[in-house]
Design an enzyme around this catalytic site. Structure first.
Site, PDB file in Angstrom:
ATOM      1  N   ARG A 117       0.835  -1.196   0.000  1.00  0.00           N
ATOM      2  CA  ARG A 117       0.000   0.000   0.000  1.00  0.00           C
ATOM      3  C   ARG A 117       0.873   1.251   0.000  1.00  0.00           C
ATOM      4  O   ARG A 117       1.892   1.318   0.691  1.00  0.00           O
ATOM      5  CB  ARG A 117      -0.908   0.028   1.239  1.00  0.00           C
ATOM      6  CG  ARG A 117      -2.036  -0.998   1.230  1.00  0.00           C
ATOM      7  CD  ARG A 117      -3.114  -0.609   0.224  1.00  0.00           C
ATOM      8  NE  ARG A 117      -4.270  -1.514   0.272  1.00  0.00           N
ATOM      9  CZ  ARG A 117      -4.426  -2.569  -0.492  1.00  0.00           C
ATOM     10  NH1 ARG A 117      -3.467  -2.894  -1.359  1.00  0.00           N
ATOM     11  NH2 ARG A 117      -5.506  -3.318  -0.408  1.00  0.00           N
ATOM     12  N   GLU A 162      -3.937   7.518  -7.587  1.00  0.00           N
ATOM     13  CA  GLU A 162      -4.142   6.548  -8.661  1.00  0.00           C
ATOM     14  C   GLU A 162      -5.413   6.893  -9.429  1.00  0.00           C
ATOM     15  O   GLU A 162      -6.440   7.192  -8.806  1.00  0.00           O
ATOM     16  CB  GLU A 162      -4.234   5.128  -8.077  1.00  0.00           C
ATOM     17  CG  GLU A 162      -2.945   4.680  -7.403  1.00  0.00           C
ATOM     18  CD  GLU A 162      -3.013   3.264  -6.853  1.00  0.00           C
ATOM     19  OE1 GLU A 162      -4.079   2.613  -7.003  1.00  0.00           O
ATOM     20  OE2 GLU A 162      -2.014   2.796  -6.284  1.00  0.00           O
ATOM     21  N   HIS A 180      -0.857  -0.762 -10.171  1.00  0.00           N
ATOM     22  CA  HIS A 180      -1.656  -1.436  -9.140  1.00  0.00           C
ATOM     23  C   HIS A 180      -2.285  -2.719  -9.702  1.00  0.00           C
ATOM     24  O   HIS A 180      -3.493  -2.967  -9.554  1.00  0.00           O
ATOM     25  CB  HIS A 180      -2.743  -0.505  -8.592  1.00  0.00           C
ATOM     26  CG  HIS A 180      -3.165  -0.877  -7.193  1.00  0.00           C
ATOM     27  ND1 HIS A 180      -3.602   0.048  -6.274  1.00  0.00           N
ATOM     28  CD2 HIS A 180      -3.230  -2.075  -6.557  1.00  0.00           C
ATOM     29  CE1 HIS A 180      -3.925  -0.556  -5.142  1.00  0.00           C
ATOM     30  NE2 HIS A 180      -3.705  -1.849  -5.294  1.00  0.00           N
TER      31      HIS A 180
END
Length: 335
Positions: free
Chosen positions: A246, A274, A293
């Site tokens: 994370r 993001e 991601h």
């Protein structure tokens, strides 16, 4: 006549079909009466509140609205929330765990592709293959061959920060590649570390002594920005730093500054913002591999999420048991 359990599918139909193969959907329908709202998009909180009454089991995933006070007030028969994804904190606040309600999730399912991605990124960084690929394509064979020799994972010392599902999956793979593994996790005892085949170490010791460090800790209040300028300064010259966990765990500005020095290299799958903006300075760094991601994104992982969810619902309805249960006292140390 015994009434069949009522099962609510609280996720958009396209995602349900992505996660639950036809076999799993058939199994679910055999377990109880399934309500499938089949919305084009995600359910709203109001819609979930209106639907949840009378249901014994709710299956959730990405895009399911949080279980607010109004949702819980309407959940008059709810006994199990089966989350067909990993992180649950934003979805399921502490009151969810009162009144005998139980919770399960499928974080284990995603630990496999994330661990494989982590291993792949370590190997790429060790051998500089991302740089060699670009050099080969731009300047040819001789220029690519001119890169200095890379490193090997076997015999190398790797520091793993965090020993949850993914951290342990990473550790198993590293040990299988004959790496020496050091672990930093305050919730793992010396005895448990020894049983895993790793050496337990404090964060500073691990970051100073391990030429490869991979961050696998959960996003909690305790881990917020746990890696900042000071911690990054502990890394030795030439170190490799990986984050497939994370962005919450890292001070991005400090990491950017450290990478700009050219002293270390890194690979990142997660970012504060993001999608990563087109003008992000991270895009300009040659000593950094970036991925959008996608560490957990594989077709087998999606199907495994659905399979584990149905297994848990079946196990619960038949025997009141869960293999991947999440309890209230686990919330503070998990995502």
């Amino acid at each position: 006549m015994t009434c069949k359990p009522q099962i609510l599918i609280a996720l958009r139909s396209s995602l349900f079909d992505q996660l639950f193969a036809e076999e799993q959907q058939t199994r679910l329908r055999a377990l109880g009466e399934v309500t499938m709202p089949a919305p084009e998009g995600n359910l709203s909180e109001a819609r979930l509140t209106a639907l949840i009454a009378g249901h014994d089991v709710v299956i959730t995933s990405w895009g399911t609205p949080p279980f607010s006070h109004s949702v819980l007030e309407a959940a008059d028969r709810l006994k199990l929330i089966a989350h067909s994804a990993g992180s649950i904190k934003l979805l399921l606040p502490p009151p969810v765990f009162s009144g005998g309600r139980r919770v399960t999730h499928v974080a284990y399912s995603m630990s496999i592709p994330v661990a494989e991605t982590t291993l792949a990124l370590i190997l790429l960084c060790l051998r500089n293959y991302h740089k060699i690929d670009r050099k080969f394509k731009d300047d040819g064979w001789a220029a690519a061959r001119a890169f200095p020799p890379g490193g090997e994972l076997a015999g190398n010392r790797v520091g793993v920060i965090g020993a949850g599902y993914t951290g342990r999956a990473v550790i198993r793979r590293l040990l299988g590649m004959e790496a020496q593994v050091w672990l930093c996790d305050p919730y793992v005892s010396e005895a448990d570390a020894a049983e895993m085949g790793v050496r337990k170490a404090a964060l500073e010791t691990l970051m100073r002594e391990c030429p490869i460090v991979t961050l696998q800790a959960p996003a909690t209040a305790e881990t917020y920005r746990m890696i900042g300028a000071e911690q990054l300064s502990w890394l030795r010259d030439g170190a490799i730093f990986i984050n497939t966990a994370r962005a919450h765990l890292i001070d991005e500005a400090a990491l950017l500054a450290e990478l700009r020095k050219g002293r270390i290299s890194a690979a990142l799958d997660v970012f504060d913002h993001e999608p990563l903006p087109d003008d992000s300075p991270f895009r300009e760094l040659d000593n950094l591999i970036i991925t959008p991601h996608t560490a957990a994104v594989t077709h087998p992982a999606y199907r495994r999420q659905g399979e584990i969810t149905v297994d848990e619902v079946s196990r619960f309805l038949s025997a009141g048991e869960l293999r991947y249960e999440v309890t209230r006292d686990m919330l503070d140390i998990m995502a």
